[in-house]
Write a protein that holds these residues in place. Structure first.
Motif, PDB file in Angstrom:
ATOM      1  N   LEU A   1      -3.245   4.899  -6.274  1.00 31.44           N
ATOM      2  CA  LEU A   1      -3.311   4.893  -4.814  1.00 31.44           C
ATOM      3  C   LEU A   1      -3.892   3.562  -4.372  1.00 31.44           C
ATOM      4  O   LEU A   1      -4.936   3.134  -4.874  1.00 31.44           O
ATOM      5  CB  LEU A   1      -4.187   6.046  -4.313  1.00 31.44           C
ATOM      6  N   ARG A   2      -3.215   2.902  -3.426  1.00 29.76           N
ATOM      7  CA  ARG A   2      -3.659   1.600  -2.950  1.00 29.76           C
ATOM      8  C   ARG A   2      -3.606   1.569  -1.431  1.00 29.76           C
ATOM      9  O   ARG A   2      -2.631   2.000  -0.825  1.00 29.76           O
ATOM     10  CB  ARG A   2      -2.770   0.497  -3.526  1.00 29.76           C
ATOM     11  N   ALA A   3      -4.673   1.049  -0.831  1.00 30.10           N
ATOM     12  CA  ALA A   3      -4.763   0.937   0.628  1.00 30.10           C
ATOM     13  C   ALA A   3      -4.885  -0.533   1.007  1.00 30.10           C
ATOM     14  O   ALA A   3      -5.364  -1.343   0.217  1.00 30.10           O
ATOM     15  CB  ALA A   3      -5.976   1.707   1.142  1.00 30.10           C
ATOM     16  N   TRP A   4      -4.470  -0.857   2.209  1.00 29.20           N
ATOM     17  CA  TRP A   4      -4.656  -2.209   2.717  1.00 29.20           C
ATOM     18  C   TRP A   4      -6.002  -2.251   3.420  1.00 29.20           C
ATOM     19  O   TRP A   4      -6.192  -1.641   4.475  1.00 29.20           O
ATOM     20  CB  TRP A   4      -3.521  -2.592   3.657  1.00 29.20           C
ATOM     21  N   TYR A   5      -6.974  -2.946   2.832  1.00 30.83           N
ATOM     22  CA  TYR A   5      -8.328  -2.995   3.383  1.00 30.83           C
ATOM     23  C   TYR A   5      -8.358  -3.552   4.807  1.00 30.83           C
ATOM     24  O   TYR A   5      -9.183  -3.157   5.625  1.00 30.83           O
ATOM     25  CB  TYR A   5      -9.243  -3.843   2.503  1.00 30.83           C
ATOM     26  N   GLY A   6      -7.464  -4.488   5.102  1.00 30.72           N
ATOM     27  CA  GLY A   6      -7.436  -5.095   6.426  1.00 30.72           C
ATOM     28  C   GLY A   6      -7.157  -4.110   7.550  1.00 30.72           C
ATOM     29  O   GLY A   6      -7.397  -4.409   8.715  1.00 30.72           O
ATOM     30  N   ALA A   7      -6.660  -2.918   7.231  1.00 32.52           N
ATOM     31  CA  ALA A   7      -6.380  -1.907   8.248  1.00 32.52           C
ATOM     32  C   ALA A   7      -7.656  -1.249   8.778  1.00 32.52           C
ATOM     33  O   ALA A   7      -7.638  -0.654   9.847  1.00 32.52           O
ATOM     34  CB  ALA A   7      -5.447  -0.841   7.681  1.00 32.52           C
ATOM     35  N   PHE A   8      -8.758  -1.352   8.026  1.00 34.02           N
ATOM     36  CA  PHE A   8      -9.981  -0.671   8.469  1.00 34.02           C
ATOM     37  C   PHE A   8     -11.237  -1.521   8.351  1.00 34.02           C
ATOM     38  O   PHE A   8     -12.168  -1.362   9.130  1.00 34.02           O
ATOM     39  CB  PHE A   8     -10.172   0.660   7.725  1.00 34.02           C
ATOM     40  N   ALA A   9     -11.320  -2.400   7.389  1.00 35.51           N
ATOM     41  CA  ALA A   9     -12.533  -3.193   7.175  1.00 35.51           C
ATOM     42  C   ALA A   9     -12.564  -4.386   8.124  1.00 35.51           C
ATOM     43  O   ALA A   9     -11.568  -5.090   8.270  1.00 35.51           O
ATOM     44  CB  ALA A   9     -12.601  -3.675   5.729  1.00 35.51           C
ATOM     45  N   GLU A  10     -13.683  -4.598   8.764  1.00 36.62           N
ATOM     46  CA  GLU A  10     -13.879  -5.695   9.724  1.00 36.62           C
ATOM     47  C   GLU A  10     -14.850  -6.706   9.113  1.00 36.62           C
ATOM     48  O   GLU A  10     -16.003  -6.808   9.508  1.00 36.62           O
ATOM     49  CB  GLU A  10     -14.440  -5.146  11.042  1.00 36.62           C
TER      50      GLU A  10
ATOM     51  N   ASN B   1       0.851  -1.193   0.000  1.00 34.74           N
ATOM     52  CA  ASN B   1       0.000   0.000   0.000  1.00 34.74           C
ATOM     53  C   ASN B   1       0.883   1.238   0.000  1.00 34.74           C
ATOM     54  O   ASN B   1       1.997   1.218   0.512  1.00 34.74           O
ATOM     55  CB  ASN B   1      -0.955   0.004   1.204  1.00 34.74           C
ATOM     56  N   ASN B   2       0.370   2.303  -0.590  1.00 32.33           N
ATOM     57  CA  ASN B   2       1.117   3.565  -0.579  1.00 32.33           C
ATOM     58  C   ASN B   2       0.393   4.655   0.197  1.00 32.33           C
ATOM     59  O   ASN B   2       0.889   5.752   0.324  1.00 32.33           O
ATOM     60  CB  ASN B   2       1.475   4.019  -1.996  1.00 32.33           C
ATOM     61  N   PHE B   3      -0.804   4.343   0.702  1.00 28.17           N
ATOM     62  CA  PHE B   3      -1.414   5.270   1.649  1.00 28.17           C
ATOM     63  C   PHE B   3      -2.212   4.520   2.687  1.00 28.17           C
ATOM     64  O   PHE B   3      -2.671   3.410   2.457  1.00 28.17           O
ATOM     65  CB  PHE B   3      -2.190   6.384   0.955  1.00 28.17           C
ATOM     66  N   GLY B   4      -2.264   5.102   3.877  1.00 29.29           N
ATOM     67  CA  GLY B   4      -2.899   4.469   5.024  1.00 29.29           C
ATOM     68  C   GLY B   4      -2.614   5.278   6.269  1.00 29.29           C
ATOM     69  O   GLY B   4      -2.623   6.503   6.231  1.00 29.29           O
ATOM     70  N   CYS B   5      -2.279   4.595   7.365  1.00 29.42           N
ATOM     71  CA  CYS B   5      -2.010   5.268   8.634  1.00 29.42           C
ATOM     72  C   CYS B   5      -0.535   5.600   8.758  1.00 29.42           C
ATOM     73  O   CYS B   5       0.304   4.711   8.841  1.00 29.42           O
ATOM     74  CB  CYS B   5      -2.447   4.396   9.809  1.00 29.42           C
ATOM     75  N   ASP B   6      -0.220   6.870   8.788  1.00 23.92           N
ATOM     76  CA  ASP B   6       1.118   7.365   9.102  1.00 23.92           C
ATOM     77  C   ASP B   6       0.977   8.022  10.469  1.00 23.92           C
ATOM     78  O   ASP B   6       0.439   9.127  10.576  1.00 23.92           O
ATOM     79  CB  ASP B   6       1.589   8.355   8.041  1.00 23.92           C
ATOM     80  N   THR B   7       1.410   7.337  11.528  1.00 25.97           N
ATOM     81  CA  THR B   7       1.153   7.812  12.889  1.00 25.97           C
ATOM     82  C   THR B   7       1.762   9.180  13.160  1.00 25.97           C
ATOM     83  O   THR B   7       1.179   9.981  13.901  1.00 25.97           O
ATOM     84  CB  THR B   7       1.651   6.794  13.935  1.00 25.97           C
ATOM     85  N   GLU B   8       2.887   9.479  12.564  1.00 19.84           N
ATOM     86  CA  GLU B   8       3.490  10.801  12.756  1.00 19.84           C
ATOM     87  C   GLU B   8       2.636  11.888  12.103  1.00 19.84           C
ATOM     88  O   GLU B   8       2.344  12.904  12.712  1.00 19.84           O
ATOM     89  CB  GLU B   8       4.922  10.848  12.206  1.00 19.84           C
ATOM     90  N   ALA B   9       2.240  11.665  10.857  1.00 19.13           N
ATOM     91  CA  ALA B   9       1.414  12.651  10.148  1.00 19.13           C
ATOM     92  C   ALA B   9       0.054  12.807  10.825  1.00 19.13           C
ATOM     93  O   ALA B   9      -0.512  13.906  10.848  1.00 19.13           O
ATOM     94  CB  ALA B   9       1.236  12.236   8.689  1.00 19.13           C
ATOM     95  N   ALA B  10      -0.462  11.718  11.396  1.00 22.55           N
ATOM     96  CA  ALA B  10      -1.791  11.744  12.017  1.00 22.55           C
ATOM     97  C   ALA B  10      -1.842  12.617  13.261  1.00 22.55           C
ATOM     98  O   ALA B  10      -2.917  13.100  13.636  1.00 22.55           O
ATOM     99  CB  ALA B  10      -2.231  10.326  12.356  1.00 22.55           C
ATOM    100  N   LYS B  11      -0.707  12.850  13.914  1.00 20.23           N
ATOM    101  CA  LYS B  11      -0.685  13.676  15.131  1.00 20.23           C
ATOM    102  C   LYS B  11      -1.278  15.056  14.879  1.00 20.23           C
ATOM    103  O   LYS B  11      -1.953  15.617  15.738  1.00 20.23           O
ATOM    104  CB  LYS B  11       0.740  13.793  15.666  1.00 20.23           C
ATOM    105  N   GLU B  12      -1.050  15.595  13.694  1.00 15.97           N
ATOM    106  CA  GLU B  12      -1.578  16.912  13.334  1.00 15.97           C
ATOM    107  C   GLU B  12      -3.106  16.897  13.196  1.00 15.97           C
ATOM    108  O   GLU B  12      -3.761  17.932  13.266  1.00 15.97           O
ATOM    109  CB  GLU B  12      -0.947  17.368  12.011  1.00 15.97           C
ATOM    110  N   PHE B  13      -3.688  15.705  13.034  1.00 18.26           N
ATOM    111  CA  PHE B  13      -5.124  15.573  12.777  1.00 18.26           C
ATOM    112  C   PHE B  13      -5.844  14.800  13.878  1.00 18.26           C
ATOM    113  O   PHE B  13      -6.903  14.233  13.641  1.00 18.26           O
ATOM    114  CB  PHE B  13      -5.346  14.897  11.415  1.00 18.26           C
ATOM    115  N   GLU B  14      -5.278  14.762  15.074  1.00 19.59           N
ATOM    116  CA  GLU B  14      -5.917  14.042  16.183  1.00 19.59           C
ATOM    117  C   GLU B  14      -7.331  14.549  16.443  1.00 19.59           C
ATOM    118  O   GLU B  14      -8.232  13.775  16.746  1.00 19.59           O
ATOM    119  CB  GLU B  14      -5.074  14.112  17.453  1.00 19.59           C
TER     120      GLU B  14
END
Length: 192
Positions: free
Chosen positions: A169-178, A135-148
């Protein structure tokens, strides 16, 4: 090939969602807006491997917020409201919605927070990285701090590395889909 939907179709889907759950229960803006969850320029095109896909229309730096679910992600609390929504659409759109919608936990620590999410914008055209292996986009914990205050990684997706203009753009579905949560809505998935 399946159609690449235009703004008229997205607005129809958003309106049907609001009508299905009521404006007071809608997770998207009422009245429905034409705004997309994308925070960068993208295009939707046919792909060689997976039907439709989303492509960067500009270079995107690592850590940039690419998409937010806070704009057009429709949440259904019950299987009944989801089925009502599906029944209000024509068969052509129902086929897409059955592929695009997925169970999520709004709060990872609360079992009762599970919802069916349907992204009613071009976010639905993002393909699963499992098809490609990365995947090339998803959760970047450092970048996410600005958007808490705006949902952090739970509601925002960031560039995991520099992405070049024209790259899918590709995401890993397993990161969010249950996927194992469909039964909570009376909508079991078939045995594999």
């Amino acid at each position: 090939p399946r159609p690449i939907h235009n703004e008229t179709t997205w607005m129809r889907l958003r309106g049907a969602y609001i009508a299905s759950v009521g404006a007071e229960n809608a997770s998207i803006q009422y009245p429905a807006s034409t705004k997309s969850g994308y925070q960068v320029a993208v295009t939707v095109q046919e792909t060689k491997m997976a039907g439709r896909g989303v492509y960067a229309a500009e270079d995107i730096a690592k850590g940039a917020r690419i998409w937010t679910s806070r704009v057009q992600s429709a949440h259904f609390k019950t299987g009944h409201s989801y089925r009502h929504f599906l029944n209000s659409m024509g068969n052509d759109l129902v086929c897409d919605l059955l592929i695009w919608c997925y169970p999520i936990f709004l709060d990872d620590n609360d079992e009762s927070s599970v919802r069916i999410a349907c992204d009613l914008d071009e976010g639905s055209f993002v393909n699963d990285a499992d098809i490609y292996g990365t995947n090339n986009f998803g959760c970047d914990t450092e970048a996410a701090k600005e958007f808490e205050d705006e949902g952090g990684c739970k509601e925002n997706y960031f560039a995991m590395r520099d992405i070049m203009e024209g790259e899918e753009l590709r995401a890993w579905y397993g990161a969010f889909a249950e996927g194992d949560q469909w039964s909570r809505f009376g909508l079991d998935t078939p045995e594999e």
